[in-house]
Design a protein around this motif. Structure first.
Motif, PDB file in Angstrom:
ATOM      1  N   VAL A 146       0.842  -1.197   0.000  1.00  0.00           N
ATOM      2  CA  VAL A 146       0.000   0.000   0.000  1.00  0.00           C
ATOM      3  C   VAL A 146       0.877   1.247   0.000  1.00  0.00           C
ATOM      4  CG1 VAL A 146      -1.855   1.238   1.175  1.00  0.00           C
ATOM      5  CG2 VAL A 146      -1.799  -1.268   1.243  1.00  0.00           C
ATOM      6  N   ALA A 147       1.980   1.194   0.752  1.00  0.00           N
ATOM      7  CA  ALA A 147       2.914   2.323   0.769  1.00  0.00           C
ATOM      8  C   ALA A 147       3.489   2.577  -0.621  1.00  0.00           C
ATOM      9  CB  ALA A 147       4.040   2.051   1.768  1.00  0.00           C
ATOM     10  N   LEU A 148       3.802   1.501  -1.362  1.00  0.00           N
ATOM     11  CA  LEU A 148       4.292   1.643  -2.738  1.00  0.00           C
ATOM     12  C   LEU A 148       3.234   2.273  -3.630  1.00  0.00           C
ATOM     13  CD1 LEU A 148       6.212  -1.721  -3.285  1.00  0.00           C
ATOM     14  CD2 LEU A 148       7.194   0.585  -3.359  1.00  0.00           C
ATOM     15  N   ASP A 149       1.981   1.873  -3.435  1.00  0.00           N
ATOM     16  CA  ASP A 149       0.889   2.456  -4.218  1.00  0.00           C
ATOM     17  C   ASP A 149       0.762   3.949  -3.912  1.00  0.00           C
ATOM     18  OD1 ASP A 149      -1.696   1.902  -5.890  1.00  0.00           O
ATOM     19  OD2 ASP A 149      -2.411   3.033  -4.154  1.00  0.00           O
ATOM     20  N   ALA A 150       0.930   4.312  -2.638  1.00  0.00           N
ATOM     21  CA  ALA A 150       0.861   5.722  -2.257  1.00  0.00           C
ATOM     22  C   ALA A 150       1.993   6.519  -2.901  1.00  0.00           C
ATOM     23  CB  ALA A 150       0.927   5.843  -0.732  1.00  0.00           C
ATOM     24  N   VAL A 225      -1.452  13.223  13.247  1.00  0.00           N
ATOM     25  CA  VAL A 225      -2.778  13.025  12.658  1.00  0.00           C
ATOM     26  C   VAL A 225      -3.029  11.535  12.476  1.00  0.00           C
ATOM     27  CG1 VAL A 225      -4.302  13.507  10.711  1.00  0.00           C
ATOM     28  CG2 VAL A 225      -2.634  15.227  11.433  1.00  0.00           C
ATOM     29  N   HIS A 226      -4.118  11.048  13.079  1.00  0.00           N
ATOM     30  CA  HIS A 226      -4.490   9.643  12.951  1.00  0.00           C
ATOM     31  C   HIS A 226      -5.769   9.535  12.151  1.00  0.00           C
ATOM     32  CE1 HIS A 226      -6.883   6.146  14.788  1.00  0.00           C
ATOM     33  NE2 HIS A 226      -6.101   5.660  13.842  1.00  0.00           N
ATOM     34  N   ILE A 227      -5.704   8.778  11.051  1.00  0.00           N
ATOM     35  CA  ILE A 227      -6.906   8.468  10.261  1.00  0.00           C
ATOM     36  C   ILE A 227      -7.337   7.057  10.644  1.00  0.00           C
ATOM     37  CG2 ILE A 227      -7.864   8.172   7.953  1.00  0.00           C
ATOM     38  CD1 ILE A 227      -5.738  10.122   6.944  1.00  0.00           C
ATOM     39  N   PRO A 228      -8.457   6.906  11.353  1.00  0.00           N
ATOM     40  CA  PRO A 228      -8.876   5.568  11.798  1.00  0.00           C
ATOM     41  C   PRO A 228      -9.270   4.682  10.626  1.00  0.00           C
ATOM     42  CG  PRO A 228     -10.560   7.201  12.313  1.00  0.00           C
ATOM     43  CD  PRO A 228      -9.369   7.963  11.814  1.00  0.00           C
ATOM     44  N   ALA A 229      -8.638   3.526  10.545  1.00  0.00           N
ATOM     45  CA  ALA A 229      -8.954   2.545   9.495  1.00  0.00           C
ATOM     46  C   ALA A 229      -9.327   1.246  10.193  1.00  0.00           C
ATOM     47  CB  ALA A 229      -7.759   2.352   8.562  1.00  0.00           C
ATOM     48  N   LEU A 245      -7.608  -3.284   1.080  1.00  0.00           N
ATOM     49  CA  LEU A 245      -8.520  -2.499   0.253  1.00  0.00           C
ATOM     50  C   LEU A 245      -8.900  -1.195   0.945  1.00  0.00           C
ATOM     51  CD1 LEU A 245     -10.861  -5.344  -1.046  1.00  0.00           C
ATOM     52  CD2 LEU A 245      -9.031  -4.192  -2.293  1.00  0.00           C
ATOM     53  N   LEU A 246      -9.132  -1.267   2.258  1.00  0.00           N
ATOM     54  CA  LEU A 246      -9.495  -0.066   3.003  1.00  0.00           C
ATOM     55  C   LEU A 246      -8.356   0.949   2.981  1.00  0.00           C
ATOM     56  CD1 LEU A 246     -11.313   1.559   4.850  1.00  0.00           C
ATOM     57  CD2 LEU A 246     -10.494   0.180   6.784  1.00  0.00           C
ATOM     58  N   HIS A 247      -7.140   0.481   3.210  1.00  0.00           N
ATOM     59  CA  HIS A 247      -5.987   1.387   3.208  1.00  0.00           C
ATOM     60  C   HIS A 247      -5.774   2.005   1.829  1.00  0.00           C
ATOM     61  CE1 HIS A 247      -4.231  -0.984   6.851  1.00  0.00           C
ATOM     62  NE2 HIS A 247      -5.147  -0.107   7.214  1.00  0.00           N
ATOM     63  N   LEU A 248      -5.958   1.205   0.776  1.00  0.00           N
ATOM     64  CA  LEU A 248      -5.821   1.739  -0.583  1.00  0.00           C
ATOM     65  C   LEU A 248      -6.848   2.836  -0.847  1.00  0.00           C
ATOM     66  CD1 LEU A 248      -5.229  -1.578  -2.564  1.00  0.00           C
ATOM     67  CD2 LEU A 248      -3.594   0.302  -2.344  1.00  0.00           C
ATOM     68  N   CYS A 249      -8.066   2.637  -0.367  1.00  0.00           N
ATOM     69  CA  CYS A 249      -9.118   3.642  -0.574  1.00  0.00           C
ATOM     70  C   CYS A 249      -8.824   4.920   0.189  1.00  0.00           C
ATOM     71  CB  CYS A 249     -10.474   3.079  -0.152  1.00  0.00           C
ATOM     72  SG  CYS A 249     -11.174   1.906  -1.329  1.00  0.00           S
ATOM     73  N   VAL A 250      -8.281   4.792   1.406  1.00  0.00           N
ATOM     74  CA  VAL A 250      -7.917   5.987   2.172  1.00  0.00           C
ATOM     75  C   VAL A 250      -6.828   6.765   1.433  1.00  0.00           C
ATOM     76  CG1 VAL A 250      -6.941   6.845   4.322  1.00  0.00           C
ATOM     77  CG2 VAL A 250      -8.569   4.960   4.380  1.00  0.00           C
TER      78      VAL A 250
END
Length: 284
Positions: A146-150, A225-229, A245-250
């Motif tokens: 997910v980090a790579l996708d970001a 900053v915390h984004i709750p997932a 999938l949730l992390h990718l959407c965030v």
């Protein structure tokens, strides 16, 4: 995980007054969303500002915003039980379980996600990019992808973006951060010691820190900053699905919001990138 589950998980982190408000929500969520702030304060035995502070401590703009998300959470239907796949499941059953788990997780996030931390994260990211700072994305294991996708999404905006999934490299990269840089950590459990160590190093260097992770986790408390997932999938599951999938959407939400906030400069970079990719295609 719905909004009520999240409140139960974070109950110990609230002040005594906020805990009284939280208990009122948990006792009668339907009634809570219908009562004015004065009545809520009276029933909880606290002041009206304490009711508002409770809502803001969860990341919502205020009581009205919290009530909207509470209503959406309550109207989501029959509580969903996360369905684990089994060896004997047929192909049809597997399709239904995997997709139903993903759909439920994304719907729950849509209905309950507080906009405030996402807005704060967007501001930090946009400020970093505008001032030519570095964006560094961390993830371990599954979250590393997910980090790579970001990294892929943000470097297209014309900024410096890097992703690291190795613990030693994360410590080294955090040591190189400065004021004006931003570290974004993606973690399912929020309990990786390497990530926590790197976060402390980055903060000591003056870098901004954002985490996309579970509520109530050590990492959630360590960042600015915390984004709750939150989701119903056990974080030590061998093959995580909905968390990814949730992390990718965030990440998609953040990238889209940042691009819109930065405006023409980002759009020109992406348009030039798209043109060059199209020109490089084999057309014969």
């Amino acid at each position: 995980m719905n909004l009520l589950d999240r409140i139960r998980m974070e109950l110990d982190q609230f002040s005594s007054a906020e805990q009284a408000v939280a208990q009122l929500v948990l006792k009668d969520p339907s009634g809570f969303q219908k009562m004015p702030v004065t009545e809520l304060a009276k029933r909880a035995g606290v002041s009206s500002p304490s009711v508002v502070r409770f809502c803001r401590s969860l990341g919502y703009e205020g009581l009205s915003d919290f009530k909207l998300k509470l209503a959406a959470s309550l109207n989501a239907g029959v509580p969903f039980i996360h369905q684990s796949v089994k060896a004997g499941d047929s192909g049809e059953t597997l399709i239904q379980k995997v997709l139903d788990n993903a759909i439920h997780t994304l719907r729950t996030f849509r209905n309950t996600a507080p906009a405030k931390p996402i807005d704060k994260a967007t501001q930090l990211l946009a400020k970093t990019i505008a001032k030519k700072g570095r964006l560094v994305f961390y993830g371990v294991g599954n979250s590393g992808f997910v980090a790579l996708d970001a990294e892929h999404k943000f470097f297209r905006m014309g900024c410096t973006a890097h992703a690291y999934s190795d613990g030693h490299l994360q410590i080294m990269a955090a040591s190189m951060l400065n004021k004006g840089d931003c570290l974004i950590i993606i973690s399912n459990s929020g309990r990786s010691q390497d990530l926590l160590d790197a976060t402390q190093i980055a903060r000591a260097a003056g870098a901004s820190t954002i985490a996309i992770t579970a509520s109530g986790s050590p990492l959630a408390q360590a960042v600015q900053v915390h984004i709750p997932a939150d989701h119903g999938e056990y974080y030590e599951q061998y093959s995580p699905m909905v968390s990814r999938l949730l992390h990718l959407c965030v990440v998609d939400v953040l990238a889209t919001q940042v691009a819109l906030q930065l405006g023409d400069s980002v759009q020109k970079n992406m348009a030039r990138l798209k043109k060059n990719l199209i020109d490089s295609r084999y057309t014969k």
